[in-house]
Design a protein around this motif. Structure first.
Motif, mmCIF file in Angstrom:
data_model
loop_
_atom_site.group_PDB
_atom_site.id
_atom_site.type_symbol
_atom_site.label_atom_id
_atom_site.label_comp_id
_atom_site.label_asym_id
_atom_site.label_seq_id
_atom_site.Cartn_x
_atom_site.Cartn_y
_atom_site.Cartn_z
ATOM 1 N N ALA B 109 0.976 -1.016 -0.012
ATOM 2 C CA ALA B 109 0.110 -0.143 0.011
ATOM 3 C C ALA B 109 0.947 1.207 0.194
ATOM 4 O O ALA B 109 2.092 1.436 0.431
ATOM 5 N N ILE B 110 0.269 2.357 -0.470
ATOM 6 C CA ILE B 110 1.201 3.582 -0.344
ATOM 7 C C ILE B 110 0.222 4.667 0.208
ATOM 8 O O ILE B 110 -0.739 5.053 -0.047
ATOM 9 N N ARG B 111 0.848 5.015 1.351
ATOM 10 C CA ARG B 111 0.134 5.801 2.396
ATOM 11 C C ARG B 111 0.242 7.270 1.792
ATOM 12 O O ARG B 111 -0.801 8.086 2.381
ATOM 13 N N GLU B 112 1.199 7.763 1.403
ATOM 14 C CA GLU B 112 1.451 9.040 1.106
ATOM 15 C C GLU B 112 2.419 9.221 -0.101
ATOM 16 O O GLU B 112 3.313 8.333 -0.397
ATOM 17 N N ALA B 124 5.427 4.061 2.259
ATOM 18 C CA ALA B 124 4.914 2.627 1.506
ATOM 19 C C ALA B 124 4.877 1.710 2.613
ATOM 20 O O ALA B 124 5.522 1.571 3.692
ATOM 21 N N VAL B 125 3.999 0.980 2.543
ATOM 22 C CA VAL B 125 3.829 -0.274 3.350
ATOM 23 C C VAL B 125 4.328 -1.573 2.852
ATOM 24 O O VAL B 125 3.968 -1.735 1.820
ATOM 25 N N THR B 126 5.079 -2.048 3.548
ATOM 26 C CA THR B 126 5.555 -3.596 3.082
ATOM 27 C C THR B 126 5.478 -4.649 4.144
ATOM 28 O O THR B 126 5.189 -4.255 5.250
ATOM 29 N N PRO B 127 5.742 -5.776 3.821
ATOM 30 C CA PRO B 127 5.112 -6.964 4.910
ATOM 31 C C PRO B 127 6.256 -6.733 6.154
ATOM 32 O O PRO B 127 6.145 -6.931 7.033
ATOM 33 N N GLY B 129 7.102 -3.718 7.351
ATOM 34 C CA GLY B 129 7.137 -2.737 8.085
ATOM 35 C C GLY B 129 6.861 -1.283 7.217
ATOM 36 O O GLY B 129 6.892 -1.675 5.614
ATOM 37 N N GLU B 130 6.619 -0.193 7.853
ATOM 38 C CA GLU B 130 6.524 1.006 6.971
ATOM 39 C C GLU B 130 7.859 1.495 6.352
ATOM 40 O O GLU B 130 8.944 1.570 7.262
ATOM 41 N N VAL B 131 7.757 2.320 5.236
ATOM 42 C CA VAL B 131 9.055 2.566 4.893
ATOM 43 C C VAL B 131 8.963 3.863 4.111
ATOM 44 O O VAL B 131 8.015 4.047 3.331
ATOM 45 N N GLU B 132 9.811 4.792 4.038
ATOM 46 C CA GLU B 132 9.987 5.910 3.399
ATOM 47 C C GLU B 132 10.938 5.957 2.158
ATOM 48 O O GLU B 132 12.019 5.754 2.417
ATOM 49 N N LEU B 133 10.337 6.292 1.052
ATOM 50 C CA LEU B 133 11.215 6.307 -0.039
ATOM 51 C C LEU B 133 11.361 7.531 -0.645
ATOM 52 O O LEU B 133 10.602 8.371 -0.773
ATOM 53 N N CYS B 134 12.537 7.998 -0.993
ATOM 54 C CA CYS B 134 12.778 9.146 -1.786
ATOM 55 C C CYS B 134 13.126 8.587 -3.418
ATOM 56 O O CYS B 134 14.284 7.953 -3.571
ATOM 57 N N ILE B 135 12.636 9.150 -4.426
ATOM 58 C CA ILE B 135 12.895 8.698 -5.741
ATOM 59 C C ILE B 135 13.101 9.873 -6.773
ATOM 60 O O ILE B 135 12.491 10.647 -6.617
ATOM 61 N N SER B 172 -4.047 3.903 -3.015
ATOM 62 C CA SER B 172 -2.816 3.621 -3.257
ATOM 63 C C SER B 172 -2.619 3.858 -4.619
ATOM 64 O O SER B 172 -1.602 4.243 -5.207
ATOM 65 N N ARG B 173 -3.198 3.379 -5.528
ATOM 66 C CA ARG B 173 -3.236 3.230 -6.926
ATOM 67 C C ARG B 173 -3.351 4.578 -7.469
ATOM 68 O O ARG B 173 -2.325 5.128 -8.294
ATOM 69 N N GLN B 174 -3.971 5.295 -6.922
ATOM 70 C CA GLN B 174 -4.279 6.744 -7.450
ATOM 71 C C GLN B 174 -2.867 7.660 -7.201
ATOM 72 O O GLN B 174 -2.536 8.404 -7.836
ATOM 73 N N ARG B 175 -2.355 7.364 -5.952
ATOM 74 C CA ARG B 175 -0.983 7.899 -5.659
ATOM 75 C C ARG B 175 0.007 7.800 -6.664
ATOM 76 O O ARG B 175 0.631 8.326 -6.775
ATOM 77 N N ILE B 176 -0.047 6.583 -6.906
ATOM 78 C CA ILE B 176 1.192 6.033 -7.757
ATOM 79 C C ILE B 176 0.976 6.139 -9.124
ATOM 80 O O ILE B 176 2.109 6.251 -10.016
#
Lengths: 771, 180
Positions: B109-112, B124-127, B129-135, B172-176
């Protein structure tokens, strides 16, 4: 402790509680995964005696300060703690996998076991950590010079910098500050900017009062018998004409001034970007696609151009319009103005929401178009292959699918416009109708004049346009700010290979090269060169051999200082490469590589690119020595033949010979030949080889060649495999060793015998055909 | 009649008598893998013993159990055609090694999602735990494969994976979606 990870207070507290003195700790890193792939925090740190591992979960509190999000560590719940005496460690290896890496420990008392696991991006820090751990344990000196200025985290919000070279944290930088920075560039034209603002203000004020003259004054004062100017139509018409003329003049003035300074500003920006790109290191260009950089220089400056040319003046006009209109409308009727303003804002908001939804559909159309176009371009470029394998029908079907997807996306977009836009427009119509009804009642009850109503209707239309402008400004604003941010990314980028402030002056080098424990990685965690040490004496011919991808060219890039080693150092004549000036280094190191880039210009210009002050005699002499003169002669325009994009096309061998002519003109003390004769037919190769042989005298030669026979005469040969130096010696020594070089040589000899080539020996005289 | 398109992962079943055969295929009946405490694998094929081998999936996204290259010191010594042809216990040993080696955080899932100054920040949510990515450069670092699988590489070089973005929740889909 300065490197690598800053320990938070709860972690320090947890270490103290276990008898560790934080002041004695040397380096620290943090792993982020456990064996199952769950996110945990494992802190690894060491002092002179022990390696400490503290595993747990750090709780961070996110605090919002304005637009900025700050992360503050509030607790560290320890789940495991270990102490390992440094003296007991036998090996500590980093095992890199697809997306993760792990640290594997072997001690005197136990077999290999996993110590920590981390995301691959952190493995470079772990490698440096491990190296330093052994250096501390073994009492070796540590060189942290290369770590200076490489702090990865923003000191304010502790967010990792997206680009460690450019210390800009997007979390702490907002679009407002980017805009302010952009405006500062505009201030180079302060006088013109003030004139533009004044002319915009005056033209807008004049256009605002015009409806008053053409409606309220006309109906209530000129055409009404009780009016102050009853019958003075000529006076009114002349006044309106004058006001229109003035408004037009001021409007034209700001248009002319904007048209004058915006292209100037853009030319400045383009020039600054291009100048910056010239001083950036090679890694900047390898990390960014050239296409993406071209887009930045072209499209981003275009976006910024239109923002200044169109959006900023329009925003000023509309801002003045809104304030002016509200004031004028209030003056005519306060209640009607309040209703009209509310309805206009509501309609503007709905229109904005509509456009936002439309943007998503537009994006889908864009993706579908891009996908269909990519297939179109791919198939058209590969028509020969399509026909050769009789795949026409398949390609038609593939394109049909993409085309259907494009139709579907386009239909959804236009269908939404057709269904929703009339309803959004309806709000505007309702507002106009309410305005008309209210005004009519006000006139009936004597609270408003006919002229007042007419003026209000004109103003309401103008207000709607101005409000809508600001509701829809978001896209243009975001587009420009993103373009500006990308532009500043280039302008702020620092070269990773920097010239020292006080270089050691060495205009002439002898050419003695020494590599001391050199390691290098293009991407963190993927070492390409590992701990290579070797010495090349001045005047020697030194060959580097190895399979494709072994790291030979990287080694050459390091010696010519296109990159700096991540570990170790390289010296020329005893001086660290980093202490030499770029001018001295480039003057003394010449490169002839397989890929020869020729710039747009004449053949003569391309040859003297290495030394622009070379005379025509020298250019011709160099071309003759490089065996280039013979093909230049055949060009109708000789040395003045235009080559490069749009010019005459040269073959690979001809381009290569021009490259050698360049190197001859440069007269470097160290000449690097990177597969200079690869992919050439035997005849051309021999000519080039002869040209190269003339270059060899009196200089140090480093040569990479696939054909080992061309390196047979080398004074020494280095065999590189997987980035490591595996063998070193003369051709005879390496053959006698029967190692990697021997196997490569044997394979090549057999291959050349099979294809009937001799690998470099002179070709036998052609047989005369029998009569 | 158009022939099937050679898309990623779309391969017909292997014919009984293939026109081309892979050289150096490893006989699953004779192969014996052993997972060591250090996390490395050893392999015995008949009389030949390799104390440390690494396995590489040749089709890591679309055929994770097929065509496994066996390497010793970065040199291929053979290809294991199908993990399922190994005895059950051996399968588990090999799977366990490969699961570990090919671990990619899966985004569920993508929270933000917000883009600032050319960088996209995802929570993002992964099995795990939650993680913050910078792309950075989303066009290059967010890749859609086979029309549904999304691979995301962050600025640190870490890879994340969405097996099928159509199965994400609508938000989540809309966010990505805007960045695909």
């Amino acid at each position: 402790m300065q490197y690598f990870t800053v320990l938070s207070d709860p972690v320090l507290e947890a270490l103290r509680a276990r008898g560790v003195d934080p002041d004695r700790l040397r380096y620290c890193v943090k792993a982020d995964l456990d064996g199952e792939g769950c996110y945990v925090d494992t802190v690894l740190t060491f002092d002179e005696e022990n390696l400490y591992l503290l595993t747990g979960l750090e709780t961070l509190r996110r605090k919002r300060r304005g637009r900025r999000v700050l992360r503050e560590s509030v607790s560290f719940a320890v789940s495991d703690y270990r102490e390992i005496p440094l003296a007991s460690i036998e090996t500590l290896e980093l095992d890199r996998q697809m997306t993760t890496a792990r640290l594997v420990l072997t001690t005197r008392d136990s077999a290999a076991c996993q110590l920590a696991r981390m995301s691959l991006g952190r493995s470079d820090l772990f490698q440096k950590f491990v190296d330093r751990l052994f250096q501390v344990r073994d009492g070796e000196p540590i060189d942290d010079r290369q770590l200076q200025g490489t702090e990865d985290f923003c000191p304010k919000c502790h967010t990792r910098y997206p680009n460690p070279v450019r210390k800009v944290c997007p979390n702490c930088t907002d679009k407002g500050s980017t805009f302010a920075r952009l405006c500062k560039m505009y201030l180079n034209y302060k006088r013109e900017a003030i004139l533009i603002a004044v002319s915009i203000l005056l033209s807008t004020v004049l256009s605002l009062i015009l409806p008053y003259f053409s409606s309220q004054l006309l109906y209530d004062q000129v055409l009404t018998a009780s009016g102050r100017y009853y019958g003075q139509v000529t006076f009114l018409v002349v006044t309106i004409a004058l006001l229109r003329l003035l408004s037009t003049l001021f409007s034209a003035a700001h248009g002319i001034l904007t048209a004058y300074i915006t292209p100037k500003l853009m030319a400045d920006i383009r020039c600054r970007i291009f100048s910056r790109l010239q001083i950036l290191s090679v890694d900047f260009f390898t990390k960014k696609q050239t296409g993406s950089l071209m887009t930045r220089v072209e499209n981003d400056t275009d976006n910024i151009f239109w923002f200044f040319e169109d959006t900023i003046p329009a925003a000023l006009v509309n801002l003045v319009t809104i304030f002016g209109l509200i004031a004028l409308m209030f003056w005519i009727s306060v209640p009607i103005t309040l209703v009209v303003a509310t309805l206009t804002a509501l309609a503007g908001y709905l229109f904005h929401r509509f456009r936002k939804g439309q943007r998503r559909l537009h994006h889908r159309v864009h993706i579908a178009t891009r996908s269909a176009n990519a297939l179109l371009s791919d198939t058209l470029s590969g028509q020969r292959v399509v026909k050769a394998f009789a795949r026409e029908a398949d390609e038609i079907e593939r394109y049909g699918e993409k085309n259907d997807a494009l139709y579907e996306a386009s239909y959804r977009q236009t269908d939404r416009v057709a269904n929703l836009l009339p309803f959004v427009s309806l709000i505007n119509n309702v507002a106009t109708t309410i305005l008309l009804a209210m005004s009519a009642f006000f006139i009936l009850y004597g609270n408003m004049t006919l002229g007042g109503m007419s003026a209000l209707i004109s103003y309401a239309g103008m207000l709607s346009g101005a409000v809508n402008f600001f509701f829809n400004l978001g896209d243009r604003w975001a587009m420009c700010m993103d373009a500006a941010a990308r532009m500043f990314e280039i302008l702020d980028a620092e070269p990773t290979v920097r010239e020292t402030e006080h270089p050691v002056p060495m205009p002439a080098l002898k050419g003695e090269i020494k590599l001391e424990h050199v390691s290098f990685e293009y991407e963190p965690g993927r070492p390409v060169i590992r701990d290579v040490s070797l010495e090349i004496k001045a005047g020697q011919m030194f060959g580097i051999v190895g399979k494709t991808g072994a790291g030979k060219s990287t080694l050459i890039h390091l010696i010519s200082r296109l990159y700096d080693p991540t570990e170790g150092r390289i010296t020329i004549d005893g001086v660290d490469l980093r202490d030499l000036s770029f001018a001295d280094l480039r003057h003394n190191v010449g490169v002839v590589s397989q890929e020869t880039y020729l710039f747009i210009g004449t053949i003569a210009d391309n040859i003297r690119y290495a030394r622009p002050d070379a005379s025509m005699d020298e250019v011709i002499a160099a071309a003759k020595m490089a065996h280039a003169h013979e093909f230049i002669l055949k060009q109708p325009e000789g040395y003045d033949t235009m080559i490069g994009a749009g010019g005459v096309l040269l073959s690979g061998g001809e381009r290569q010979r021009l490259s050698i002519a360049r190197a001859i003109l440069q007269k470097p003390a160290i000449l690097i030949l990177d597969e200079a004769t690869a992919a050439m037919d035997t005849r051309t190769e021999r000519k080039i080889q002869e040209a190269i042989d003339r270059l060899k005298e009196g200089r140090t030669i480093l040569s990479i060649a696939h054909r080992l026979s061309t390196l047979r005469d080398a004074d020494r040969l280095a065999v590189i495999e997987h980035g490591e130096l595996k063998e070193l010696g003369t051709h005879a020594e390496l053959i006698a060793r029967r190692g990697i070089y021997f196997r490569l040589h044997k394979l090549q000899t057999e291959a050349f015998q099979f294809i009937g080539d001799d690998g470099g020996a002179p070709a036998p005289a052609p047989r005369r055909p029998r009569a | 009649m158009p022939r099937p398109r050679p898309e990623h992962g779309d391969f017909p079943e292997r014919p009984e008598k293939p026109e081309l055969t892979i050289l150096g295929e490893i006989d699953p009946a004779r192969a014996e893998f052993k997972l060591l405490d250090s996390g490395f694998l050893s392999l015995r094929v008949g009389d030949v013993f390799y104390p440390k081998v690494t396995l590489t999936r040749l089709f890591p996204y679309f055929h994770e159990n097929r065509y496994i290259s066996v390497l010793v010191d970065k040199e291929e010594v053979g290809i294991l055609d199908d993990i399922e042809a190994l005895p059950e216990q051996q399968q588990e040993t090999v799977q366990s090694y490969l699961r570990y080696k090919y671990y990619i955080p899966t985004i569920t899932a993508i929270r933000e999602a917000h883009d600032t100054l050319g960088y996209l920040y995802l929570t993002a949510v992964t099995p795990g735990g939650e993680v913050e990515l910078c792309i950075s450069d989303t066009a290059s670092n967010i890749r859609v494969m086979h029309g549904k699988t999304v691979n995301i590489r962050d600025v640190e070089g870490n890879l994340y994976h969405i097996p099928d973005y159509n199965t994400l929740d609508a938000a989540s889909r809309q966010r990505i979606e805007l960045f695909l």
